[in-house]
Design an enzyme around this catalytic site. Structure first.
Site, mmCIF file in Angstrom:
data_model
loop_
_atom_site.group_PDB
_atom_site.id
_atom_site.type_symbol
_atom_site.label_atom_id
_atom_site.label_comp_id
_atom_site.label_asym_id
_atom_site.label_seq_id
_atom_site.Cartn_x
_atom_site.Cartn_y
_atom_site.Cartn_z
ATOM 1 N N ARG A 130 50.964 48.324 75.178
ATOM 2 C CA ARG A 130 51.209 48.591 73.742
ATOM 3 C C ARG A 130 51.009 47.361 72.859
ATOM 4 O O ARG A 130 51.455 47.331 71.709
ATOM 5 C CB ARG A 130 52.598 49.173 73.501
ATOM 6 C CG ARG A 130 52.802 50.503 74.181
ATOM 7 C CD ARG A 130 53.833 51.348 73.484
ATOM 8 N NE ARG A 130 53.965 52.615 74.159
ATOM 9 C CZ ARG A 130 54.863 52.847 75.110
ATOM 10 N NH1 ARG A 130 55.692 51.902 75.479
ATOM 11 N NH2 ARG A 130 54.918 54.026 75.676
ATOM 12 N N HIS A 169 23.132 43.841 65.582
ATOM 13 C CA HIS A 169 23.805 44.562 64.500
ATOM 14 C C HIS A 169 23.320 44.144 63.105
ATOM 15 O O HIS A 169 23.028 44.985 62.250
ATOM 16 C CB HIS A 169 25.320 44.326 64.640
ATOM 17 C CG HIS A 169 26.127 44.880 63.523
ATOM 18 N ND1 HIS A 169 26.294 46.225 63.325
ATOM 19 C CD2 HIS A 169 26.831 44.260 62.520
ATOM 20 C CE1 HIS A 169 27.064 46.434 62.266
ATOM 21 N NE2 HIS A 169 27.396 45.260 61.761
ATOM 22 N N LYS A 185 35.440 37.927 52.613
ATOM 23 C CA LYS A 185 35.930 39.007 53.469
ATOM 24 C C LYS A 185 37.465 39.023 53.493
ATOM 25 O O LYS A 185 38.087 40.086 53.380
ATOM 26 C CB LYS A 185 35.370 38.863 54.894
ATOM 27 C CG LYS A 185 36.031 39.858 55.830
ATOM 28 C CD LYS A 185 35.225 40.392 56.937
ATOM 29 C CE LYS A 185 36.018 41.524 57.605
ATOM 30 N NZ LYS A 185 35.443 42.048 58.783
ATOM 31 N N ASN A 199 31.482 47.918 53.917
ATOM 32 C CA ASN A 199 30.529 48.774 54.623
ATOM 33 C C ASN A 199 29.191 48.883 53.909
ATOM 34 O O ASN A 199 28.332 49.661 54.340
ATOM 35 C CB ASN A 199 31.114 50.176 54.790
ATOM 36 C CG ASN A 199 32.082 50.205 55.943
ATOM 37 O OD1 ASN A 199 31.677 50.207 57.088
ATOM 38 N ND2 ASN A 199 33.365 50.187 55.637
ATOM 39 N N LYS A 237 39.732 44.509 62.692
ATOM 40 C CA LYS A 237 39.126 45.736 63.234
ATOM 41 C C LYS A 237 38.752 45.474 64.684
ATOM 42 O O LYS A 237 38.085 44.486 64.994
ATOM 43 C CB LYS A 237 37.854 46.103 62.465
ATOM 44 C CG LYS A 237 38.124 46.891 61.204
ATOM 45 C CD LYS A 237 36.820 47.427 60.645
ATOM 46 C CE LYS A 237 37.045 48.161 59.348
ATOM 47 N NZ LYS A 237 35.774 48.578 58.732
ATOM 48 N N HIS A 297 26.054 49.617 55.796
ATOM 49 C CA HIS A 297 26.408 50.045 57.150
ATOM 50 C C HIS A 297 26.267 51.541 57.402
ATOM 51 O O HIS A 297 26.163 51.954 58.559
ATOM 52 C CB HIS A 297 27.843 49.624 57.494
ATOM 53 C CG HIS A 297 27.971 48.159 57.794
ATOM 54 N ND1 HIS A 297 27.700 47.184 56.862
ATOM 55 C CD2 HIS A 297 28.329 47.496 58.927
ATOM 56 C CE1 HIS A 297 27.903 45.996 57.406
ATOM 57 N NE2 HIS A 297 28.280 46.151 58.664
ATOM 58 N N GLU A 329 25.291 39.815 57.277
ATOM 59 C CA GLU A 329 26.649 40.102 56.791
ATOM 60 C C GLU A 329 27.002 39.132 55.648
ATOM 61 O O GLU A 329 27.714 39.503 54.715
ATOM 62 C CB GLU A 329 27.680 39.979 57.925
ATOM 63 C CG GLU A 329 27.521 41.006 59.049
ATOM 64 C CD GLU A 329 27.965 42.437 58.684
ATOM 65 O OE1 GLU A 329 28.410 42.676 57.542
ATOM 66 O OE2 GLU A 329 27.856 43.310 59.573
ATOM 67 N N GLU A 347 41.603 49.917 55.125
ATOM 68 C CA GLU A 347 40.402 50.584 54.597
ATOM 69 C C GLU A 347 40.696 51.952 53.968
ATOM 70 O O GLU A 347 40.056 52.954 54.274
ATOM 71 C CB GLU A 347 39.332 50.711 55.697
ATOM 72 C CG GLU A 347 37.942 50.917 55.119
ATOM 73 C CD GLU A 347 36.850 50.815 56.163
ATOM 74 O OE1 GLU A 347 36.682 49.745 56.745
ATOM 75 O OE2 GLU A 347 36.165 51.833 56.370
ATOM 76 N N HIS A 367 24.316 51.583 60.578
ATOM 77 C CA HIS A 367 24.855 52.081 61.849
ATOM 78 C C HIS A 367 23.993 53.215 62.407
ATOM 79 O O HIS A 367 23.834 53.338 63.624
ATOM 80 C CB HIS A 367 26.294 52.579 61.676
ATOM 81 C CG HIS A 367 27.311 51.480 61.796
ATOM 82 N ND1 HIS A 367 28.548 51.551 61.221
ATOM 83 C CD2 HIS A 367 27.271 50.291 62.445
ATOM 84 C CE1 HIS A 367 29.228 50.438 61.502
ATOM 85 N NE2 HIS A 367 28.470 49.664 62.233
ATOM 86 N N ARG A 377 38.343 48.150 50.858
ATOM 87 C CA ARG A 377 37.717 47.579 52.075
ATOM 88 C C ARG A 377 36.424 48.313 52.420
ATOM 89 O O ARG A 377 35.560 47.771 53.122
ATOM 90 C CB ARG A 377 38.702 47.594 53.247
ATOM 91 C CG ARG A 377 38.121 46.906 54.471
ATOM 92 C CD ARG A 377 39.128 46.561 55.527
ATOM 93 N NE ARG A 377 38.468 45.909 56.645
ATOM 94 C CZ ARG A 377 39.101 45.360 57.665
ATOM 95 N NH1 ARG A 377 40.410 45.363 57.708
ATOM 96 N NH2 ARG A 377 38.417 44.787 58.647
HETATM 97 N N1 GLY Z 1 33.008 44.953 59.093
HETATM 98 C C1 GLY Z 1 33.620 45.603 58.008
HETATM 99 C C2 GLY Z 1 35.093 45.413 57.943
HETATM 100 O O1 GLY Z 1 35.640 44.577 58.631
HETATM 101 O O2 GLY Z 1 35.748 46.108 57.217
#
Ligand code: GLY
Length: 353
Positions: free
Chosen positions: A109, A253, A213, A231, A131, A234, A173, A223, A238, A227
């Site tokens: 956990r 990526h 960031k 993206n 993330k 993305h 990025e 998010e 993606h 946030r």
């Molecule tokens: N890579 C996008 C974020 O961390 O929200």
């Protein structure tokens, strides 16, 4: 979500020693991949408190960001006597920090972890902001949790040994952060020579990028709103990345993000009046340094289908993050299937593929 501490430095030994002194633990583990092991593990292995720790080694690259690798890490932690009071150090690129962060935050956990990113991509994006996750069912980062590292230790010396492709990948990025922040920072980025980088200048740009960031993540760690700005590029990126993976021609990526930016800035022009000259300059930079991703109209349906799995979507509607201007962000912008197909036409015509 607790705040992670981000430390920039050029002396891994001193800073890692300080960081591990701040976290009480009974046993320490290091996770790394085959690429990082040879060059980066020796830099930390002689440190007091770490000496003698045999790293948990996983395969390199996104193809290993899987449930099987995750299970291997959980099992190794368990077999080697990790408890809820153990500490994991993730040393590597975005794959290692994402998967290692997920392994740590779910094992018994949750155990504390430290990220030491060794690629530009993981310095400016993956290792920062909590993330974590793995790819699943053919989809990027489909399963994971928000769980920040206790410390992110950014040693920009690692950048000097990075190959061109990994440098470009992380730089995409940074370009995204430039577009989200200010015209000044965007202009600095598109005028920087990434083919022959001035590392001193690059360190400054990296620090600015991480701060951008951090500021976004602080406002909205889970998010729910702003946030989603991170993206940008993305939703399409993606889909390109997943298609490329399906076709067994994977790209780093950041390359997919760069190509996604071309598409999503086009949408920004069409839908939110983003200036065409800035689209043109950004596309020019991307064409010059990233080349292009080839596909034909027979793949449009599959790309659309992949976009329907994007985590920003709401009630089946594909949601994009777009820009009205550099630094003026519009989240939750939808598009029809027809518009998405037109965008893919634009991409292929503009990139000449
Ligand atoms: N890579 C996008 C974020 O961390 O929200």
């Amino acid at each position: 979500m607790s705040k992670q501490e981000i430390i920039f430095f050029q002396n891994t030994e001193e800073n890692l020693t300080k960081a591990i002194q701040q976290i009480p633990f009974d046993k320490l583990f290091i996770l790394t991949d085959e690429n990082t092991q040879r060059f980066c593990v020796p830099l930390i292995q002689e440190i007091n408190g770490i000496k003698g720790t045999e790293p948990i080694l996983i395969g390199a690259g996104d193809i290993h960001k899987t449930l099987e690798t995750l299970a291997f890490v959980w099992k190794t932690l368990g077999d080697q006597g990790a408890s809820r009071h153990s500490l994991l150090i993730n040393l590597g690129g975005g794959m290692v920090t994402d998967l290692g962060g997920f392994a740590a935050s779910t094992f018994k956990r949750g155990i504390p972890y430290i990220n030491i990113p060794t690629t530009l991509l993981s310095m400016v994006d993956a290792s920062v902001g909590g993330k974590t996750g793995i790819n699943f069912n053919g989809l990027k980062n489909e399963v994971g949790v928000f769980a920040p590292a206790r410390y992110v230790l950014i040693d920009t010396e690692f950048l000097k040994s990075l190959d061109r492709e990994n440098l470009c990948s992380g730089y995409a990025e940074m370009l995204k952060h430039g577009l989200l922040s200010s015209e000044k920072h965007w202009a600095e980025l598109i005028n920087f020579n990434i083919e022959h980088p001035d590392y001193h200048r690059l360190q400054d740009l990296v620090a600015q990028s991480v701060r951008i960031k951090e500021q976004v993540v602080e406002q909205d760690p889970f998010e729910k709103g702003i946030r989603k700005a991170l993206n940008l590029g993305h939703t399409v990126g993606h889909a390109f990345e997943s298609l490329a993976l399906e076709q067994e021609r994977p790209y780093l990526h950041g390359y997919a993000v760069a190509w996604g930016l071309v598409c999503e800035l086009y949408f920004s022009c069409i839908k939110t009046n983003f200036p065409k000259d800035k689209l043109r300059q950004t596309v020019q930079f991307i064409k010059e340094h990233y080349g292009f991703f080839t596909f034909d109209c027979k793949q449009y349906d599959r790309l659309y289908e992949l976009m329907t799995h994007d985590k920003k979507n709401d009630a089946g509607i594909i949601n994009f993050t777009l820009l009205e201007e550099i630094g003026q962000i519009r989240i939750n912008q939808s598009a029809t299937k027809e518009e998405i197909f037109e965008m893919l036409d634009f991409y292929r015509e503009t990139m000449g593929c």
